[in-house]
Design an enzyme around this catalytic site. Structure first.
Site, PDB file in Angstrom:
ATOM      1  N   LYS A  63       0.860  -1.181   0.000  1.00  0.00           N
ATOM      2  CA  LYS A  63       0.000   0.000   0.000  1.00  0.00           C
ATOM      3  C   LYS A  63       0.895   1.228   0.000  1.00  0.00           C
ATOM      4  O   LYS A  63       1.712   1.411   0.905  1.00  0.00           O
ATOM      5  CB  LYS A  63      -0.897  -0.020   1.244  1.00  0.00           C
ATOM      6  CG  LYS A  63      -1.824   1.180   1.331  1.00  0.00           C
ATOM      7  CD  LYS A  63      -2.727   1.080   2.542  1.00  0.00           C
ATOM      8  CE  LYS A  63      -3.617   2.295   2.672  1.00  0.00           C
ATOM      9  NZ  LYS A  63      -4.440   2.238   3.884  1.00  0.00           N
TER      10      LYS A  63
ATOM     11  N   LYS B 155      -2.153  -1.574  -3.836  1.00  0.00           N
ATOM     12  CA  LYS B 155      -3.026  -0.406  -3.780  1.00  0.00           C
ATOM     13  C   LYS B 155      -2.210   0.872  -3.828  1.00  0.00           C
ATOM     14  O   LYS B 155      -1.233   0.976  -3.093  1.00  0.00           O
ATOM     15  CB  LYS B 155      -3.806  -0.476  -2.460  1.00  0.00           C
ATOM     16  CG  LYS B 155      -4.656   0.718  -2.179  1.00  0.00           C
ATOM     17  CD  LYS B 155      -5.229   0.610  -0.803  1.00  0.00           C
ATOM     18  CE  LYS B 155      -6.013   1.874  -0.533  1.00  0.00           C
ATOM     19  NZ  LYS B 155      -6.579   1.883   0.779  1.00  0.00           N
TER      20      LYS B 155
END
Ligand code: PBG
Ligand code: ZN
Length: 331
Positions: A201, A254
């Site tokens: 992330k 992400k």
């Protein structure tokens, strides 16, 4: 030129593109609603259906609104939702995140009562629940205390599962969060709960609209001491390997669009399913351009989702899930 020269020299790509039938026969990537996960924002109150300005079509919903919403989601063939909570109160330790009657816990119960077969995934993080907006609790110097946060993330995950969650998705980017959560789940008798790890992330500007939606922007500083540097691709492979080692059942990259290389490498290096989060800013860009008539929303969205799949994602978290499901059904 003799026919033999032609066989040797010419690759005629257009032969496979002449008709829709040919194109569909040779298509390498097929999008399916089965792989969509639909993120939802739940909030206190009744009759609340509060539009999120930078994310047209997405709302903060109160619990009483969830039944109709998930009925629609299931009718469209979508198999899973991801819940984010907006608590009534915030404090330094994010207490609302792991309260038995917290907003995500109550929403999970309501959704499982309405649609027991719909998979409920929950975001496990503290930033929506802390008054300072960071993903963990803070030390006196304002930095995030990794190990003290692990315990609270584990408590949060267990409370979600006790409310009926099928999948827990830790997104705090604390080192060791997957192991800590897996251990607490197993000790609590929840060995069969799936753990979807936000493994790679990045500290991304594309989360901007989400922070408006979830009211979770850090009051001070940023998330760069725990989320990844957008410049780093190899480091993502270490994060993913660590999370798999710690017990992740699914790993996530992400955002998605600016990180298709990371998705591709994640898929190559790991045999667990790979998820990609088509984040709020990616959704907002398409919505804003489409609203101005600058691109075709259906085509742009399906092209984007196809590209994320082509890169290697098995699962796509997307705010476009409902619309894309409709478009796929009509085509
Ligand atoms: C919370 C969290 C964020 C997102 C998912 N979980 C925001 C952040 O880290 O600031 C972003 C999702 C999106 O932009 O759609 N840790
Ligand atoms: Zn967070």
């Amino acid at each position: 030129m003799t026919p033999a020269d032609r066989l040797e020299n010419f690759y005629r790509g257009r032969r496979n593109r002449h008709t829709a039938a040919l194109r569909s026969m040779v298509r390498e990537t097929r999008l399916s609603v089965d792989s969509f996960m639909y993120p939802m924002f739940v909030t206190h109150g009744t009759n609340v259906r509060r539009p999120i300005e930078p994310m047209p079509g997405i709302f903060q919903l109160s619990i009483d609104q969830l039944e109709a919403e998930v009925n629609e989601v299931v009718d469209l063939g979508i198999r899973s939702v991801l819940l984010f909570g907006i608590p009534a109160d915030k404090d330094a330790r994010g207490t609302g995140g792991y309260a038995e009657d917290g907003i995500v816990q109550e929403a999970t119960r309501a959704i499982k009562a309405a649609q027991p077969g719909l998979l409920v995934a929950t975001d496990v993080c503290l930033c929506e629940y802390t008054d300072h907006g960071h993903c963990g609790i803070l030390l006196d110097d304002g930095s995030v205390d990794n190990d003290a946060t692990l315990e609270l993330l584990a408590q949060t995950a267990v409370s979600h599962v006790e409310a009926g969650a099928d999948i827990v998705a830790p997104s705090a980017m604390m080192d060791g969060q997957v192991a800590a959560i897996r251990q607490s789940l197993d000790l609590g008798g929840h060995e069969s709960t799936t753990l979807l790890a936000y493994a790679a992330k990045y500290a991304s500007a594309f989360f901007g609209p989400f922070r408006i939606a979830a009211e979770s922007a850090p009051q001070q500083g940023d998330r760069r001491s725990y989320q990844m540097d957008p410049a780093n691709g190899r480091e993502a492979m270490r994060e993913i390997a660590a999370d798999i080692e710690e017990g992740a059942d699914i790993v996530m990259v992400k955002p998605a669009l600016a990180y298709l290389d990371v998705i591709q490498n994640a898929r190559r290096m790991s045999s667990v399913p790979v998820a990609a989060y088509n984040v709020s800013g990616e959704y907002a860009m398409i919505k804003a351009a489409a609203a101005n008539g600058w691109l075709d929303e259906k085509q742009a969205t399906l092209e984007t989702l196809t590209a994320i799949t082509r890169a290697g994602a098995d699962i796509i978290l997307t705010y476009h899930a409902k619309e894309a499901a409709r478009w796929l059904a009509e085509s």
